[in-house]
Every structure is written in structure tokens, then in C-alpha cells.
Design a protein around this motif. Structure first.
Motif, PDB file in Angstrom:
ATOM      1  N   LEU A 166       0.840  -1.204   0.000  1.00  0.00           N
ATOM      2  CA  LEU A 166       0.000   0.000   0.000  1.00  0.00           C
ATOM      3  C   LEU A 166       0.874   1.252   0.000  1.00  0.00           C
ATOM      4  N   GLN A 167       1.918   1.254   0.835  1.00  0.00           N
ATOM      5  CA  GLN A 167       2.852   2.381   0.876  1.00  0.00           C
ATOM      6  C   GLN A 167       3.468   2.633  -0.504  1.00  0.00           C
ATOM      7  N   GLN A 168       3.985   1.572  -1.083  1.00  0.00           N
ATOM      8  CA  GLN A 168       4.667   1.704  -2.370  1.00  0.00           C
ATOM      9  C   GLN A 168       3.707   2.171  -3.458  1.00  0.00           C
ATOM     10  N   HIS A 169       2.467   1.702  -3.402  1.00  0.00           N
ATOM     11  CA  HIS A 169       1.458   2.116  -4.385  1.00  0.00           C
ATOM     12  C   HIS A 169       1.207   3.616  -4.286  1.00  0.00           C
ATOM     13  N   HIS A 170       0.984   4.103  -3.078  1.00  0.00           N
ATOM     14  CA  HIS A 170       0.742   5.532  -2.880  1.00  0.00           C
ATOM     15  C   HIS A 170       1.943   6.356  -3.324  1.00  0.00           C
ATOM     16  N   GLU A 171       3.126   5.929  -2.921  1.00  0.00           N
ATOM     17  CA  GLU A 171       4.330   6.688  -3.236  1.00  0.00           C
ATOM     18  C   GLU A 171       4.590   6.738  -4.738  1.00  0.00           C
ATOM     19  N   LYS A 172       4.359   5.627  -5.421  1.00  0.00           N
ATOM     20  CA  LYS A 172       4.566   5.595  -6.876  1.00  0.00           C
ATOM     21  C   LYS A 172       3.643   6.589  -7.575  1.00  0.00           C
ATOM     22  N   ILE A 173       2.379   6.619  -7.153  1.00  0.00           N
ATOM     23  CA  ILE A 173       1.408   7.530  -7.765  1.00  0.00           C
ATOM     24  C   ILE A 173       1.824   8.982  -7.568  1.00  0.00           C
ATOM     25  N   HIS A 174       2.167   9.342  -6.330  1.00  0.00           N
ATOM     26  CA  HIS A 174       2.383  10.755  -6.019  1.00  0.00           C
ATOM     27  C   HIS A 174       3.795  11.243  -6.314  1.00  0.00           C
TER      28      HIS A 174
END
Length: 262
Positions: A166-174
């Protein structure tokens, strides 16, 4: 005079047992018997209607408030058309329900940084959507919009939920969406470590670094990022410094960077 698709009569055996048939009246399924009627609120359906052909006629199975209910002894003629009309009606409220779940997920995972304190709720939400879709993928694909199904697919990819993913998903998007902001918020472009320090907003956060490595830049960028993304108002943010000189530097840097972004 009822339309054929709005009323499905009972078969001979059903009439002998006291059933007349069922009718669809907007969001209500009415079961007609000799002397009474039973009204079932379709907006409370947790799943689409399933139809089975039995030796005693057509049988519909509905799930209302997580409890299954069967309606038997119906004529087979026009039964498929009737169940199609039922499911089209159910799809309206069911889509609204699923859209709320999807919006809750996106708010906690995409819009905001996924917090560890939300992990249990996110695991339950992901599990509920994944189990429902896995069990009924064909009928969901038939009656739900392509856009909603795409969102459901995105969520099911995280099952079982891992906080790191979840962390990596959010960070990749932003990191991608906020690239221009992060490039220009300070006089020097932020490093990857600094950018992650800006984006990460877990329940508790700590940045440890040696003197002169850019901790102040992270503080300035983080405050302005929260405001720019609408995640906080200026009056919601408190920034403390260990002495007056550091406090004045923060004020100057915040003022300079905020004017540059206007």
C-alpha cells in the motif's frame, strides 16, 4: 394490466400451495399469495438474484441483509426476462454501495497516505470486495459499469493486503503526480529520500539526518504539500523549532516557497 416482465405468475403447483406469483414494483419485489403480500426491498440486496430451474418450476434466490431467501414454484416462461429486470434494478443500489467502498479505499490509500491504524479496516474492505467479485465475477461484469469493474480489479490486486505494498502504491502515484511541485517547492530539487519524507504521512513519522542534509527543506515542502493537496489547512499545521533563529529561518523559507508556488 401488468406487463409480462413486471409480473411472473406461479406455476400450477405454486397455485395449489397458495401462491399467485411475484411482481416488480420499482425497488420492491412483491410476493403475491392468496390473502397476503410480502414486500422485499431490493435496495437491501447484497448480491444479484440467482435463478435455478427445478422440477417444481423456477426458483429465485435473493440475499437481503446477508440472509438468503428463496422464492419457488414460478413459471419457467419469461423467468429469465424477469430475473434480468430484477438484477438491473438491484444494480442501481448495489453500484452505489460498491462505489462507496471504492471511494473509501481510494481516500485511505490514494488520496491520503495509507496509515497503519487503518490497516485492519483496509484488509476487511479488500477481502469483502475480493470475495464478492471472485464468487460472482460473471454477473458483476454483466450488470456493473466497466468503470466500476476496473476500480474493483485494482483493489482485488492487493488481496491479501500488505502494508508495504500500500505504501509503495501511494508513493509511486504521487512521486509522479507531484513531480513538478517537488521539483520547484525549494530552491534545489528534492532528492528521492526527501520526496518520500514529504509524501509519507503515517500515524507517526520521524526524519533522522545529519546537519545540512535538508531536513528543513522536507519540513517546508511537507507543510506546503499538505496545503496544496487540500489534505490540511494552514491553521491545522503547527511547526516548532528548537530556537528563535531556526524558527525565523522556517518562516522565511515557508513564505518564500509559498509565494513561488502561487
Amino acid at each position: 394490466m401488468r406487463k409480462e416482465m413486471d409480473f411472473l405468475p406461479a406455476n400450477t403447483l405454486g397455485r395449489l400451495l397458495g401462491y399467485k406469483g411475484i411482481s416488480l414494483e420499482r425497488t420492491t419485489l412483491v410476493v403475491h399469495m392468496r390473502s397476503v403480500q410480502a414486500a422485499l426491498d431490493l435496495t437491501q440486496c447484497n448480491e444479484f438474484v440467482q435463478m435455478n430451474e427445478r422440477w417444481y418450476g423456477s426458483q429465485f434466490t435473493l440475499t437481503l441483509n446477508n440472509a438468503s431467501q428463496s422464492i419457488r414454484f414460478l413459471k419457467k416462461q419469461n423467468a429469465k426476462d424477469f430475473v434480468h429486470a430484477l438484477n438491473k434494478q438491484i444494480a442501481i443500489s448495489f453500484s452505489e454501495y460498491l462505489s462507496i467502498l471504492v471511494a473509501t479505499w481510494e481516500s485511505a490509500v490514494v488520496t491520503q497516505y495509507p496509515r497503519q491504524s487503518y490497516l485492519g479496516e483496509l484488509q476487511q474492505l479488500c477481502s469483502k470486495i475480493t470475495k464478492g467479485y471472485t464468487k460472482n465475477s460473471a454477473i458483476w461484469n454483466q450488470y456493473l459499469s466497466d468503470a466500476l469493474i476496473d476500480k474493483i480489479h485494482e483493489i482485488t490486486q492487493f488481496h491479501p493486503v500488505s502494508y508495504t505494498e500500500l505504501q509503495q502504491h501511494h508513493e509511486k502515484i504521487h512521486l509522479e503526480k507531484r513531480e513538478v511541485f517537488l521539483d520547484n517547492v525549494e530552491s534545489n530539487k528534492l532528492t528521492l529520500e526527501q520526496r518520500l519524507g514529504v509524501l509519507r504521512s503515517d500515524d507517526f513519522n520521524m526524519v533522522l539526518a545529519a546537519a545540512g542534509t535538508g531536513k528543513t527543506s522536507v519540513m517546508v515542502a511537507k507543510a506546503l504539500d499538505l496545503i496544496d493537496r487540500g489534505l490540511a489547512k494552514p491553521e491545522d499545521i503547527l511547526i516548532l523549532a528548537y530556537n528563535k533563529a531556526a524558527s525565523n529561518e522556517l518562516k522565511v523559507r515557508l513564505d518564500k516557497s509559498s509565494k513561488k508556488l502561487i
